[in-house]
Write a protein that holds these residues in place. Structure first.
Motif, PDB file in Angstrom:
ATOM      1  N   THR A 186      60.482  -4.263  21.562  1.00 50.86           N
ATOM      2  CA  THR A 186      59.773  -4.430  20.293  1.00 50.86           C
ATOM      3  C   THR A 186      58.582  -3.480  20.162  1.00 50.86           C
ATOM      4  N   GLY A 187      58.268  -2.754  21.232  1.00 54.49           N
ATOM      5  CA  GLY A 187      57.148  -1.820  21.175  1.00 54.49           C
ATOM      6  C   GLY A 187      57.054  -1.000  22.438  1.00 54.49           C
ATOM      7  N   VAL A 188      56.251   0.070  22.382  1.00 52.41           N
ATOM      8  CA  VAL A 188      56.025   0.945  23.527  1.00 52.41           C
ATOM      9  C   VAL A 188      54.524   1.210  23.601  1.00 52.41           C
ATOM     10  N   SER A 194      70.914  -0.303  25.977  1.00 53.47           N
ATOM     11  CA  SER A 194      72.110  -0.289  25.141  1.00 53.47           C
ATOM     12  C   SER A 194      71.754  -0.706  23.719  1.00 53.47           C
ATOM     13  N   ASN A 195      72.708  -0.499  22.816  1.00 51.91           N
ATOM     14  CA  ASN A 195      72.545  -1.000  21.454  1.00 51.91           C
ATOM     15  C   ASN A 195      72.745  -2.504  21.471  1.00 51.91           C
ATOM     16  N   PRO A 196      71.963  -3.249  20.696  1.00 52.04           N
ATOM     17  CA  PRO A 196      72.152  -4.712  20.650  1.00 52.04           C
ATOM     18  C   PRO A 196      73.540  -5.062  20.158  1.00 52.04           C
ATOM     19  N   SER A 197      74.106  -6.132  20.701  1.00 54.47           N
ATOM     20  CA  SER A 197      75.452  -6.526  20.273  1.00 54.47           C
ATOM     21  C   SER A 197      75.393  -7.580  19.194  1.00 54.47           C
ATOM     22  N   ILE A 255      62.801   1.602  20.225  1.00 53.80           N
ATOM     23  CA  ILE A 255      62.529   0.264  19.737  1.00 53.80           C
ATOM     24  C   ILE A 255      63.814  -0.285  19.124  1.00 53.80           C
ATOM     25  N   GLY A 256      64.080  -1.569  19.396  1.00 49.68           N
ATOM     26  CA  GLY A 256      65.291  -2.190  18.882  1.00 49.68           C
ATOM     27  C   GLY A 256      66.465  -2.140  19.840  1.00 49.68           C
ATOM     28  N   LYS A 257      66.320  -1.439  20.959  1.00 48.35           N
ATOM     29  CA  LYS A 257      67.397  -1.351  21.950  1.00 48.35           C
ATOM     30  C   LYS A 257      67.342  -2.558  22.894  1.00 48.35           C
TER      31      LYS A 257
END
Length: 131
Positions: A101-103, A128-131, A1-3
């Motif tokens: 935002t969810g799985v 990827s990680n958010p930029s 989450i957050g990727k």
């Protein structure tokens, strides 16, 4: 989450008056038409693609119909129809980008939520990680 993820999916959420996709053309096109469809499969916007080159092309939609009516937030689908100079069809794919935002699991299929859109895990092509 957050990727941040990219998924081979034509469904994207219209949020805050915008939805964005990437369409990939298998070769250069001489003509291409883009269509945005609502959840019922009705064409709500249609227009000529401004980018016709082979590879990835960005498209952002402002949430308005072809007649200028502003539509409500929700999920919309991008369709692409492209032809070459000999009027032969060109293969195309559509992708979306967003933050997970969810799985969840639905019907035995693992899905992630990307901007409110359920995306099958097996359609994700990059993380990827958010930029």
């Amino acid at each position: 989450i957050g990727k941040s993820v990219t998924s081979q999916s034509a469904v994207q959420a219209l949020q805050n008056g915008t939805a964005a996709w990437t369409y990939n053309l298998g070769s250069d096109a001489s003509k291409a038409t883009l269509e945005v469809l609502d959840a019922q499969g009705n064409v709500v916007w249609s227009g000529a693609a401004t980018s016709l080159h082979s590879g990835d092309n960005a498209f952002s939609w402002n949430g308005k119909t072809s007649s200028g009516q502003t539509l409500t937030s929700g999920n919309y689908t991008l369709g692409v129809s492209a032809t070459d100079a000999n009027s032969q069809a060109i293969a195309s794919t559509v992708a979306i980008h967003g933050t997970v935002t969810g799985v969840q699991t639905a019907g035995g299929v693992t899905q992630v939520q990307v901007g409110g859109v359920p995306v099958n895990f097996n359609t994700i092509t990059s993380v990827s990680n958010p930029s």
